[in-house]
Design an enzyme around this catalytic site. Structure first.
Site, PDB file in Angstrom:
ATOM      1  N   ASP A 190       0.572  -1.371  -0.402  1.00  0.00           N
ATOM      2  CA  ASP A 190       0.008   0.205  -0.130  1.00  0.00           C
ATOM      3  C   ASP A 190       0.739   1.510  -0.038  1.00  0.00           C
ATOM      4  OD1 ASP A 190       1.086  -0.304   2.420  1.00  0.00           O
ATOM      5  OD2 ASP A 190      -0.812   0.150   3.557  1.00  0.00           O
ATOM      6  N   SER A 191       2.433   1.221   0.216  1.00  0.00           N
ATOM      7  CA  SER A 191       3.316   1.795  -0.005  1.00  0.00           C
ATOM      8  C   SER A 191       2.725   2.525  -2.281  1.00  0.00           C
ATOM      9  CB  SER A 191       4.953   1.507   0.056  1.00  0.00           C
ATOM     10  OG  SER A 191       4.559   0.496  -0.750  1.00  0.00           O
ATOM     11  N   ASP A 215      -0.348  -6.838  -0.440  1.00  0.00           N
ATOM     12  CA  ASP A 215      -0.893  -5.748   0.882  1.00  0.00           C
ATOM     13  C   ASP A 215      -2.608  -5.207   0.903  1.00  0.00           C
ATOM     14  OD1 ASP A 215       0.629  -4.948   3.022  1.00  0.00           O
ATOM     15  OD2 ASP A 215       1.407  -2.966   2.631  1.00  0.00           O
ATOM     16  N   GLU A 271      10.055  -4.553  10.566  1.00  0.00           N
ATOM     17  CA  GLU A 271      10.403  -3.266   9.615  1.00  0.00           C
ATOM     18  C   GLU A 271      10.633  -2.298  10.138  1.00  0.00           C
ATOM     19  OE1 GLU A 271       7.604  -1.419   6.827  1.00  0.00           O
ATOM     20  OE2 GLU A 271       8.110   0.373   6.620  1.00  0.00           O
ATOM     21  N   LYS A 302      -0.899  -9.304   3.118  1.00  0.00           N
ATOM     22  CA  LYS A 302       0.247  -9.685   3.690  1.00  0.00           C
ATOM     23  C   LYS A 302      -1.123  -8.579   4.879  1.00  0.00           C
ATOM     24  CE  LYS A 302       3.463  -5.677   3.762  1.00  0.00           C
ATOM     25  NZ  LYS A 302       3.026  -4.854   4.741  1.00  0.00           N
ATOM     26  N   GLU A 318      -0.719  -5.527   8.723  1.00  0.00           N
ATOM     27  CA  GLU A 318      -0.148  -5.134  10.078  1.00  0.00           C
ATOM     28  C   GLU A 318      -0.479  -5.737  11.471  1.00  0.00           C
ATOM     29  OE1 GLU A 318       0.252  -0.520   8.959  1.00  0.00           O
ATOM     30  OE2 GLU A 318       0.876  -1.232   6.891  1.00  0.00           O
TER      31      GLU A 318
HETATM   32  O1  KIV Z   1       3.272  -1.147   1.556  1.00  0.00           O
HETATM   33  C1  KIV Z   1       4.582  -1.614   1.570  1.00  0.00           C
HETATM   34  O2  KIV Z   1       5.034  -2.025   1.146  1.00  0.00           O
HETATM   35  C2  KIV Z   1       4.874  -2.032   3.451  1.00  0.00           C
HETATM   36  C3  KIV Z   1       6.550  -2.049   3.216  1.00  0.00           C
HETATM   37  C4  KIV Z   1       6.611  -0.895   3.403  1.00  0.00           C
HETATM   38  C5  KIV Z   1       6.942  -2.936   3.834  1.00  0.00           C
HETATM   39  O3  KIV Z   1       4.300  -2.230   3.801  1.00  0.00           O
END
Ligand code: KIV
Length: 289
Positions: free
Chosen positions: A48-49, A87, A186, A117, A119
């Protein structure tokens, strides 16, 4: 297209067993995914970056499931064989286990992901268990978790103090027990990452800015190639300055169009004399008629 074999969970665990570090990169678009496939990158994260690197938001929080699905589909088209991780964006799993399962399922059904994934630690373990029990492979994410950047007080190293480090160790165990097959750490100190890696039994540990002891490494693609204009995190190594190459190319284009150097005959298409003469005759006829 390369002759690569599909990367699966057993393939990844075999690498862990053999002591071969796993490569993992973020990716958000088709041409970059194509290159990562050619380079043999083993895991791809559509993070989600992308809210920051591709859409220019100041944080990852505004990213939606629709944003994620669209970019993940494009990445899968470019890389059929890497292990593809979707993500889960902000508020796609926090509200309830049901929302977590539904949205994880979308990544699998609509974007052909291999895993998702999310968090969070102990407090997200039930979500991890629900997704795992629904038959969807799930990766946890601890340490600096960007969706909680406000609560964490900024983008900073996590687990430097013993008490916070102990909480991260406990979070990792809770995620493993809930069914996570891998955990991303991270920006935690190297020795904390080593300790968690050594204690992992049924999952493997990936590191981002957390030292060399994890089972593999993750980097943000835009940081590796000088493509994110706002800042370069210390943990990211620049493997090539694509941003500089592109900027020089853009300046060259600006200059050549202004001075008439571009385009040249190689860059355009002609028409035979007789066709062009006939065109002029046709147009004259129309004007006279
Ligand atoms: O969104 C992303 O790219 C991530 C990384 C910062 C690990 O979760």
């Amino acid at each position: 297209m390369s002759e690569r074999k599909k990367v699966t969970i057993p393939v990844l665990f075999k690498k862990v067993q053999d002591g071969e570090p796993i490569t993992w990169l973020t990716c958000y678009d088709y041409p970059t995914a194509f290159l990562q496939e050619q380079a043999g990158i083993e895991m791809i994260l559509v993070g989600d970056s992308l809210g920051m690197t591709m859409l220019g938001y100041e944080s990852t929080l505004p990213v939606t499931m629709e944003d994620m699905i669209r970019h993940t589909q494009a990445v899968r088209r470019g890389s059929p064989n890497a292990f593809l991780v979707g993500d889960m964006p902000y508020m796609s799993y926090q509200p309830s286990t049901e929302s977590a399962i539904r949205n994880a399922g979308r990544f699998m059904a609509e974007a052909s992901c291999d895993a998702v994934k999310l968090e969070g630690g102990v407090e997200m373990a039930e979500r991890v268990r629900g997704i795992h029990d629904a038959g969807i492979p799930v990766i946890g994410h601890l340490g600096l978790t960007p969706q909680s950047v406000s609560a964490l007080g900024g983008y900073r190293v996590q687990g430097r103090g013993a008490a916070q480090a102990k909480k991260i160790v406990e979070d990792a165990k809770a995620l493993e027990e809930a069914g996570a097959f891998a955990i991303l750490l991270e920006m935690v100190p190297d020795r904390l990452c080593q300790l968690i890696t050594e204690r992992a039994e049924n999952c493997f540990i990936m590191g981002l800015g957390s030292g060399p002891h994890a089972h593999g490494q993750l980097l943000i693609y835009h940081d590796m190639f000088g493509l994110y204009p706002r800042f370069k995190p210390r943990m990211a190594k620049v493997f090539g300055n694509a941003g500089e190459v592109i900027l020089n190319g853009l300046k060259g284009y600006q200059e050549e169009v202004k001075t008439g150097v571009f385009p040249q005959p190689d860059n355009w298409f002609g028409i035979k004399d007789e066709e062009f003469d006939e065109l002029l005759t046709l147009l004259k006829g129309e004007a006279n008629g």
